[in-house]
Design a protein around this motif. Structure first.
Motif, PDB file in Angstrom:
ATOM      1  N   VAL A 136       0.841  -1.199   0.000  1.00 26.52           N
ATOM      2  CA  VAL A 136       0.000   0.000   0.000  1.00 26.52           C
ATOM      3  C   VAL A 136       0.875   1.249   0.000  1.00 26.52           C
ATOM      4  O   VAL A 136       0.635   2.194  -0.758  1.00 26.52           O
ATOM      5  N   ASP A 137       1.922   1.250   0.820  1.00 28.38           N
ATOM      6  CA  ASP A 137       2.819   2.400   0.881  1.00 28.38           C
ATOM      7  C   ASP A 137       3.405   2.709  -0.488  1.00 28.38           C
ATOM      8  O   ASP A 137       3.450   3.860  -0.921  1.00 28.38           O
ATOM      9  N   THR A 138       3.869   1.640  -1.174  1.00 26.34           N
ATOM     10  CA  THR A 138       4.482   1.833  -2.486  1.00 26.34           C
ATOM     11  C   THR A 138       3.464   2.410  -3.470  1.00 26.34           C
ATOM     12  O   THR A 138       3.758   3.368  -4.183  1.00 26.34           O
ATOM     13  N   LEU A 139       2.261   1.815  -3.474  1.00 29.31           N
ATOM     14  CA  LEU A 139       1.248   2.278  -4.419  1.00 29.31           C
ATOM     15  C   LEU A 139       0.825   3.714  -4.098  1.00 29.31           C
ATOM     16  O   LEU A 139       0.508   4.486  -5.003  1.00 29.31           O
ATOM     17  N   GLN A 140       0.833   4.051  -2.812  1.00 24.08           N
ATOM     18  CA  GLN A 140       0.503   5.429  -2.459  1.00 24.08           C
ATOM     19  C   GLN A 140       1.617   6.363  -2.899  1.00 24.08           C
ATOM     20  O   GLN A 140       1.377   7.463  -3.383  1.00 24.08           O
ATOM     21  N   PHE A 141       2.855   5.894  -2.750  1.00 23.72           N
ATOM     22  CA  PHE A 141       4.006   6.707  -3.115  1.00 23.72           C
ATOM     23  C   PHE A 141       3.975   7.053  -4.598  1.00 23.72           C
ATOM     24  O   PHE A 141       4.268   8.183  -4.978  1.00 23.72           O
ATOM     25  N   VAL A 142       3.600   6.078  -5.434  1.00 23.64           N
ATOM     26  CA  VAL A 142       3.559   6.364  -6.870  1.00 23.64           C
ATOM     27  C   VAL A 142       2.189   6.876  -7.295  1.00 23.64           C
ATOM     28  O   VAL A 142       1.883   6.956  -8.480  1.00 23.64           O
ATOM     29  N   HIS A 143       1.346   7.203  -6.315  1.00 23.48           N
ATOM     30  CA  HIS A 143       0.048   7.820  -6.557  1.00 23.48           C
ATOM     31  C   HIS A 143      -0.918   6.955  -7.359  1.00 23.48           C
ATOM     32  O   HIS A 143      -1.790   7.474  -8.049  1.00 23.48           O
ATOM     33  N   ILE A 144      -0.730   5.627  -7.280  1.00 21.75           N
ATOM     34  CA  ILE A 144      -1.767   4.754  -7.843  1.00 21.75           C
ATOM     35  C   ILE A 144      -2.918   4.688  -6.844  1.00 21.75           C
ATOM     36  O   ILE A 144      -4.082   4.630  -7.207  1.00 21.75           O
ATOM     37  N   LEU A 145      -2.537   4.725  -5.562  1.00 21.50           N
ATOM     38  CA  LEU A 145      -3.546   4.790  -4.510  1.00 21.50           C
ATOM     39  C   LEU A 145      -3.474   6.163  -3.859  1.00 21.50           C
ATOM     40  O   LEU A 145      -2.380   6.713  -3.695  1.00 21.50           O
ATOM     41  N   GLY A 146      -4.628   6.693  -3.498  1.00 25.46           N
ATOM     42  CA  GLY A 146      -4.645   7.947  -2.753  1.00 25.46           C
ATOM     43  C   GLY A 146      -4.229   7.700  -1.315  1.00 25.46           C
ATOM     44  O   GLY A 146      -4.155   6.561  -0.865  1.00 25.46           O
ATOM     45  N   ALA A 147      -3.960   8.773  -0.590  1.00 25.59           N
ATOM     46  CA  ALA A 147      -3.451   8.659   0.769  1.00 25.59           C
ATOM     47  C   ALA A 147      -4.420   7.903   1.683  1.00 25.59           C
ATOM     48  O   ALA A 147      -4.008   7.223   2.608  1.00 25.59           O
ATOM     49  N   ASP A 148      -5.734   8.044   1.411  1.00 24.07           N
ATOM     50  CA  ASP A 148      -6.699   7.381   2.286  1.00 24.07           C
ATOM     51  C   ASP A 148      -7.207   6.066   1.714  1.00 24.07           C
ATOM     52  O   ASP A 148      -8.036   5.404   2.320  1.00 24.07           O
ATOM     53  N   ASP A 149      -6.722   5.694   0.541  1.00 23.87           N
ATOM     54  CA  ASP A 149      -7.180   4.441  -0.053  1.00 23.87           C
ATOM     55  C   ASP A 149      -6.517   3.261   0.619  1.00 23.87           C
ATOM     56  O   ASP A 149      -5.460   3.376   1.233  1.00 23.87           O
ATOM     57  N   ARG A 150      -7.181   2.118   0.510  1.00 23.47           N
ATOM     58  CA  ARG A 150      -6.603   0.910   1.094  1.00 23.47           C
ATOM     59  C   ARG A 150      -6.837  -0.238   0.128  1.00 23.47           C
ATOM     60  O   ARG A 150      -7.594  -0.115  -0.849  1.00 23.47           O
ATOM     61  N   LEU A 151      -6.191  -1.338   0.392  1.00 20.31           N
ATOM     62  CA  LEU A 151      -6.399  -2.538  -0.419  1.00 20.31           C
ATOM     63  C   LEU A 151      -7.158  -3.593   0.382  1.00 20.31           C
ATOM     64  O   LEU A 151      -8.056  -4.257  -0.123  1.00 20.31           O
ATOM     65  N   LEU A 152      -6.743  -3.743   1.645  1.00 13.54           N
ATOM     66  CA  LEU A 152      -7.392  -4.734   2.488  1.00 13.54           C
ATOM     67  C   LEU A 152      -8.852  -4.338   2.678  1.00 13.54           C
ATOM     68  O   LEU A 152      -9.175  -3.160   2.723  1.00 13.54           O
ATOM     69  N   ALA A 153      -9.708  -5.346   2.803  1.00 10.15           N
ATOM     70  CA  ALA A 153     -11.135  -5.103   2.986  1.00 10.15           C
ATOM     71  C   ALA A 153     -11.728  -4.373   1.793  1.00 10.15           C
ATOM     72  O   ALA A 153     -12.561  -3.489   1.938  1.00 10.15           O
ATOM     73  N   THR A 154     -11.269  -4.732   0.599  1.00 10.51           N
ATOM     74  CA  THR A 154     -11.866  -4.210  -0.628  1.00 10.51           C
ATOM     75  C   THR A 154     -12.122  -5.401  -1.554  1.00 10.51           C
ATOM     76  O   THR A 154     -11.557  -6.470  -1.337  1.00 10.51           O
ATOM     77  N   PRO A 155     -12.951  -5.208  -2.579  1.00 12.04           N
ATOM     78  CA  PRO A 155     -13.135  -6.300  -3.546  1.00 12.04           C
ATOM     79  C   PRO A 155     -11.809  -6.724  -4.168  1.00 12.04           C
ATOM     80  O   PRO A 155     -11.600  -7.908  -4.454  1.00 12.04           O
ATOM     81  N   PHE A 156     -10.930  -5.767  -4.357  1.00 10.54           N
ATOM     82  CA  PHE A 156      -9.626  -6.123  -4.928  1.00 10.54           C
ATOM     83  C   PHE A 156      -8.940  -7.213  -4.112  1.00 10.54           C
ATOM     84  O   PHE A 156      -8.419  -8.190  -4.652  1.00 10.54           O
ATOM     85  N   ALA A 157      -8.945  -7.033  -2.777  1.00 11.42           N
ATOM     86  CA  ALA A 157      -8.269  -8.006  -1.917  1.00 11.42           C
ATOM     87  C   ALA A 157      -8.923  -9.375  -2.026  1.00 11.42           C
ATOM     88  O   ALA A 157      -8.236 -10.403  -2.066  1.00 11.42           O
ATOM     89  N   VAL A 158     -10.251  -9.400  -2.094  1.00 14.17           N
ATOM     90  CA  VAL A 158     -10.944 -10.691  -2.186  1.00 14.17           C
ATOM     91  C   VAL A 158     -10.585 -11.385  -3.498  1.00 14.17           C
ATOM     92  O   VAL A 158     -10.221 -12.568  -3.516  1.00 14.17           O
ATOM     93  N   VAL A 159     -10.646 -10.635  -4.596  1.00 12.31           N
ATOM     94  CA  VAL A 159     -10.339 -11.237  -5.892  1.00 12.31           C
ATOM     95  C   VAL A 159      -8.867 -11.651  -5.950  1.00 12.31           C
ATOM     96  O   VAL A 159      -8.524 -12.724  -6.454  1.00 12.31           O
TER      97      VAL A 159
END
Lengths: 286, 397, 389
Positions: A136-159
């Motif tokens: 998550v830190d890496t993806l936030q660093f390269v701005h693929i994820l916003g500062a408040d976005d997460r991966l865990l507890a999302t459909p992405f994590a389940v898939v």
């Protein structure tokens, strides 16, 4: 002559016997009982008992109440199967054609995750995708994820969890199919003016279709019914049909509803498999 | 199976890692659910008076117990409560930690107990609501008052007079716990109430609630101004609607039964509904994790020892219960498992066991706190089924 | 090597040579060299056979021409174009594989159409139909390869390659999997088709009879090198090495010493018997040589009998074995120096048969004999005849 033929026939039936009995005992009977359970009167409980009222309304009720998780399960299952196919094909192709003497080692590595428990493997994804984890830190660093976005507890994590957990079921049949392909056929297609890309789509891919079909089935079917990944990696809005059946059965003790949902799930998967296998035309390939 | 995970005292969590059993139960739904396909299935209710096995305790000095994982001090230890029981009472105990989840355990024994068949256990440990259900199904044998004098003498006052077994005829609390709130002080300002958990904007999407319906709904009822010990169907409807709204607003990250404090420690979650025993363990490891007595109060619950029908060593089971209601034994046990000790006098005895724990409010809460705790009203089977289903629909999206 | 003499020096200089030219072609694998500095010209429109025992490098040569293996060194040019490094799918070369390598998931029609479709050709339908007619499979178009017999599959493989009208058609033991009878008729068929379409065929085989029946030019390959190249009759009648003498048919090789060399004839002392051989059939520079004679060129008769062989007569033979094979009788005759020679006598009906133990005289015409270098192994190539490869 006639005598031996007849005896052979009898031996054939005897060979079917153990497997047949097994299926009868552990599939046919439970399935029959499951269907029966799904038709009990919904007013039943462990205290009052269950009345057989052929309550087909149970099916209507559960479809009305749970069509969302049902659709979601199909969607997640199909998405995970798609990713498994893409990742698994590349991997199986590399193992079958490019790995040389590392072939056996790579195959062992593919099934290595099976040496640990399904649960432990899924739990480890929680660490991997944690909000403060490096992914998550890496993806936030390269701005693929916003500062408040997460991966865990999302459909992405389940898939992602489903994809990871069922990948070996895709890789192994794909490998078996690809490994069987006579390399001379690929050479022949090159000799007949097919560049490598064309050779792949005209020869390798069609010849690997039996593996694609069995791999997608082996992935899709358990993925749709899975509830562990949604339980561990999902949130309240990613619950799959397996979670619903589980909570109806163990928590609400609503056996008729749980039974009806299970039957619907089975029939739905069965119907999709039949259509799929027909369209893929596997019989002709074999 | 080891009851100790990690280096600290006590166990990781009483609710074990995961509900694998649930999966097995789903797989077995067809075979296990009901017995006579396409015919009516009779109710599972039994009469404990007629579903009795002869007690062979006098000739066979053994005892079979099923308990939750990590819920006893080390059994191998010579000075431990377990060894001392075996030595002093000359009873050989076969102890299994195969209770992982109330509902799952129910699914496991339902067919046998519902048909008056033995489950080959003399003592099982289940949480209040499940104990209440099993007692009302007639699956539990009454205890002989004369053989458990310590229970009647030493059980702490707040645990007496429960609606479902007011005179302790059938159950004896093993350990108790409080349901409250935990938050990570490194991530968020103090969380004071359940109301804040449900509505505070800076917690949005970073809150977990417990997945047991009674744990969470008791608080939601409280937040809505109802009394969880006695509420009406309308009040229930209001509460579940409120929860539905909160969930669809995205306030709640997930409903969890285990492992939730790891998420709290890891920062995935900043505040959560929590069980007291789990929080003690977590605060030892991470001082940022704080236990909060919510403004709504605390829910007090117990896991209770029960003797199932057709148990063959009832007298031995009663000896076990009586033994664990000796204050010194209870203190030793509490020092290890860190849950609330249900035995009067154990606090004094604790001074000799581990003086540092004497004033720990999560093992020996003060009278004031306990007096204000609440419980969840017993539900009949129809309500229970209906509420559980509504609960599943809300928590299951 | 000897084949250098076969190449027309004028062609070597001509960059626009319109055939296939391999120059200094070498393929080395880790442990051995499969093809060793090979030079070879295949004229356009010829039916060329590459003949040799298994492991001689003929298939590797073929694969390099097809582009399936890349040479370690050397060049391949086709009609003046260097194709050494071009990809298989870029070469105007097609292959009929030993295993046929038909696509099992496509029907016969689509197998044959494969190359045309890849090159986006027009009237695929007509071309394929015509081609299937040529190989007499018009009625099988919608079957799968597995539903056809071996001979039919072979014809599909041929059609699939042929339809592309390649500059060079490579045939890798194309008849190896067929039974003898089918083989014979396919040999004739292949020859007919080649004549009809006029393409360059390079046929790799270990079967000397097949090579001789079909090809206009045969190159005998051994241990990565070309031993001898030429028209089939020329190779057979005038072999230049013991390997060729033995691999192509059978030969009697008798040790002898060259006693005199004249411009047209060489005299050889063969265990005390003087024989003469034309100079053009003498392939050794030294004095020690093998006098070679094909068994069917040897005449057999009673001692002193007048045989139709003015020239070399070798007396003192004793018949040690007689095999009657219908069209001919095969004798083994022990000579005074202990060697057994083979003699095939045609059953014309005008000569009588000899029995074991009878004394006989052998003779042959000098122009049928040849002389080889005695430093070569007299049994080279003999044991490999008929070995599948």
């Amino acid at each position: 002559m006639a005598e031996t033929t007849r005896r052979k026939g009898r031996v054939g039936y005897l060979l079917i016997l153990p497997g047949g009995l097994w299926l009868l005992l552990f599939f046919a009977f439970p399935f029959y009982s499951l269907v029966a359970t799904s038709l009990y009167d919904p007013s039943g409980s462990d205290f009052r008992g269950y009345e057989m009222s052929y309550a087909f309304g149970n099916y209507v009720d559960v479809i009305r109440d749970y069509w969302q998780p049902m659709l979601r399960s199909l969607l997640y299952g199909a998405t995970a199967t798609f990713f498994c196919l893409v990742l698994g094909y590349v991997l199986a192709y590399a193992i079958a054609f490019k790995s040389g003497r590392w072939k056996v080692l790579l195959l062992v590595l593919v099934i290595a995750p099976f040496f640990t428990s399904f649960l432990i493997r899924t739990l480890s994804w929680k660490l991997l995708l944690a909000d403060d984890g490096f992914v998550v830190d890496t993806l936030q660093f390269v701005h693929i994820l916003g500062a408040d976005d997460r991966l865990l507890a999302t459909p992405f994590a389940v898939v992602a969890g489903l994809t990871y957990n069922f990948l070996p079921f895709m890789v192994l049949p794909l490998f078996a199919s690809l490994d069987k392909i006579d390399y001379r056929l690929i050479e022949a297609s090159g000799d007949l003016y097919a560049n490598p890309v064309r050779a792949f789509f005209k020869v390798t891919w069609p010849l690997s279709l039996p593996g694609v079909v069995s791999g997608t089935l082996l992935t899709f079917i358990p993925a749709v019914g899975d509830f562990i990944n949604a339980e561990i990696l999902g949130n309240t809005n990613t619950r799959m049909i397996g979670n619903v059946i589980q909570s109806l059965f163990t928590d609400a003790n609503d056996y008729p509803a749980a039974g009806a949902l299970s039957v619907i799930l089975m029939l739905m998967i069965l119907a999709m498999v039949i259509v799929y296998v027909r369209r893929a035309g596997t019989e002709e390939l074999l | 199976m080891s009851s100790v995970v990690g280096s600290g005292r006590g166990a990781v969590t009483r609710r074990r890692l995961l509900q694998t059993g649930g999966g097995l139960a789903v797989a077995g739904i067809g075979a296990g659910a009901l017995k006579l396909p396409f015919f009516d299935a009779p109710g599972a209710q039994q009469d404990p008076a007629s579903c009795v096995a002869g007690d062979v305790s006098s000739s066979d000095s053994s005892l079979i117990i099923s308990n939750w994982t990590g819920y006893i001090d080390p059994r191998k230890k010579e000075k431990g409560t377990f060894q001392q029981f075996e030595d002093s009472r000359q009873i050989t105990v076969s102890y299994t930690d195969d209770v992982n989840d109330n509902a799952e355990f129910y699914a496991k024994v339902r067919n046998q107990l519902g048909a008056c068949e033995p489950i080959d256990r003399d003592l099982i440990v289940l949480t209040d609501w499940m104990a209440a259900r099993m007692i009302s199904l007639g699956w539990i044998q009454p205890l002989d008052k004369a053989k458990v004098p310590n229970l009647h003498a030493n059980l702490i006052a707040p645990l007496r007079g429960r609606q479902w077994d007011a005179d302790l005829s059938y159950h004896a609390p093993w350990q108790s716990g409080l349901t409250g709130i935990a938050y990570n002080a490194a991530q968020v300002g103090e969380v004071r109430s359940f109301d804040e958990l449900l509505h505070r904007a800076d917690l949005k999407g970073r809150v977990t609630l417990l997945s047991e319906m009674r744990d969470t709904m008791a608080f939601v009822l409280k937040v809505q101004g109802a009394d969880p010990d006695d509420f009406t169907p309308e009040e229930w409807e209001n509460a579940i609607e409120e929860l539905r709204k909160v969930v669809s607003d995205g306030q709640i990250r997930s409903f969890v039964g285990n492992d939730y404090l790891n998420d709290l420690a890891a920062g995935n979650v900043v505040a959560c509904e929590a069980w007291s025993g789990d929080v003690i363990q977590a605060t030892f490891e991470n001082p940022d994790i704080k236990w909060v007595v919510p403004e709504e109060g605390l829910a007090l619950w117990s896991d209770n020892m029960l003797v199932p029908n057709l148990a063959t060593h009832q007298a031995n089971a009663e000896a076990w219960i009586d033994y664990y209601y000796e204050p010194e034994v209870a203190a030793k046990l509490a020092a290890w498992v860190n849950y609330i000790c249900p035995v009067d006098g154990a606090r004094q005895a604790m001074e000799k066991v581990d003086a540092s724990l004497v004033d720990n409010p999560l093992i020996f809460p003060d009278e004031q706190v306990l007096a204000e705790t609440f419980d969840f009203m017993p539900l009949d089977d129809r309500q229970s089924q209906e509420y559980e289903r509504e609960w599943a629909n809300v928590t299951g999206g | 090597m000897s084949q250098a003499a076969e190449i027309d020096p004028a062609a070597q200089l001509d960059a626009a040579y319109d055939g296939l030219r391999l120059a200094g072609l070498t393929k080395s694998f880790a442990a051995f060299t499969a093809v060793d500095d090979l030079d070879l010209d295949v004229p356009r429109g010829s039916f060329f056979a590459l003949l040799g025992p298994s492991g001689c490098g003929k298939t590797t040569t073929l694969r390099m021409v097809a582009g399936l293996d890349s040479p370690t060194s050397g060049t391949i040019t086709l009609a003046g174009q260097d194709i050494t490094r071009s990809k298989p799918y870029q070469r105007p070369v097609n292959t009929v594989f030993q295993s046929y390598a038909l696509f099992p998931h496509l029907d016969i029609f689509e197998n044959v159409a494969f190359g045309l479709r890849r090159r986006k050709q027009r009237d695929v339908e007509t071309q394929v139909a015509d081609m299937l007619d040529l190989v007499e499979l018009g009625s099988q178009a919608r079957k799968r390869p597995a539903q056809l017999s071996g001979g039919q599959q072979q014809r599909v493989a041929l059609a699939r390659a042929l339809i592309n009208k390649p500059e060079v058609l490579l045939l890798d033991e194309p008849l190896g999997a067929l039974d003898l009878k089918l083989r014979r008729s396919m040999q004739i068929e292949l020859k007919r088709i080649q004549t009809e379409v006029g393409l360059t065929f390079i046929h790799v085989t270990h079967d000397q009879e097949e090579a001789m029946t079909m090809a206009d030019t045969v190159a005998v390959m051994n241990k990565g090198l070309i031993e001898q190249m030429g028209a089939p009759a020329e190779l057979y009648e005038n072999p230049r090495s013991t390997f060729v003498a033995n691999f192509l048919g059978q030969s009697n090789l008798i040790a002898g010493t060259i006693t005199s060399r004249a411009s047209d004839v060489v005299t050889v002392d063969m265990h005390g018997i003087t024989v003469s051989v034309p100079t053009g059939r003498t392939h050794t520079d030294g004095d020690a040589g093998w006098v070679g004679i094909r068994p069917e060129k040897v005449l057999i008769g009673e001692p002193g009998e007048e045989l139709d062989a003015p020239g070399n007569t070798i007396p003192g033979g004793v018949v040690t074995d007689v095999s009657f094979v219908g069209v001919s009788t095969q004798y083994l005759v022990r000579m005074p120096w202990g060697q057994e020679l083979q003699v095939f006598q045609q059953n014309t009906g005008r000569v009588r048969m000899f029995r074991v133990g009878e004394s006989v005289e052998l003779s042959w015409r000098p122009e049928y004999a040849f002389v080889l270098d005695q430093s070569q192994d007299a049994s080279a190539g003999a044991q490999q005849v008929g070995v599948d490869g």
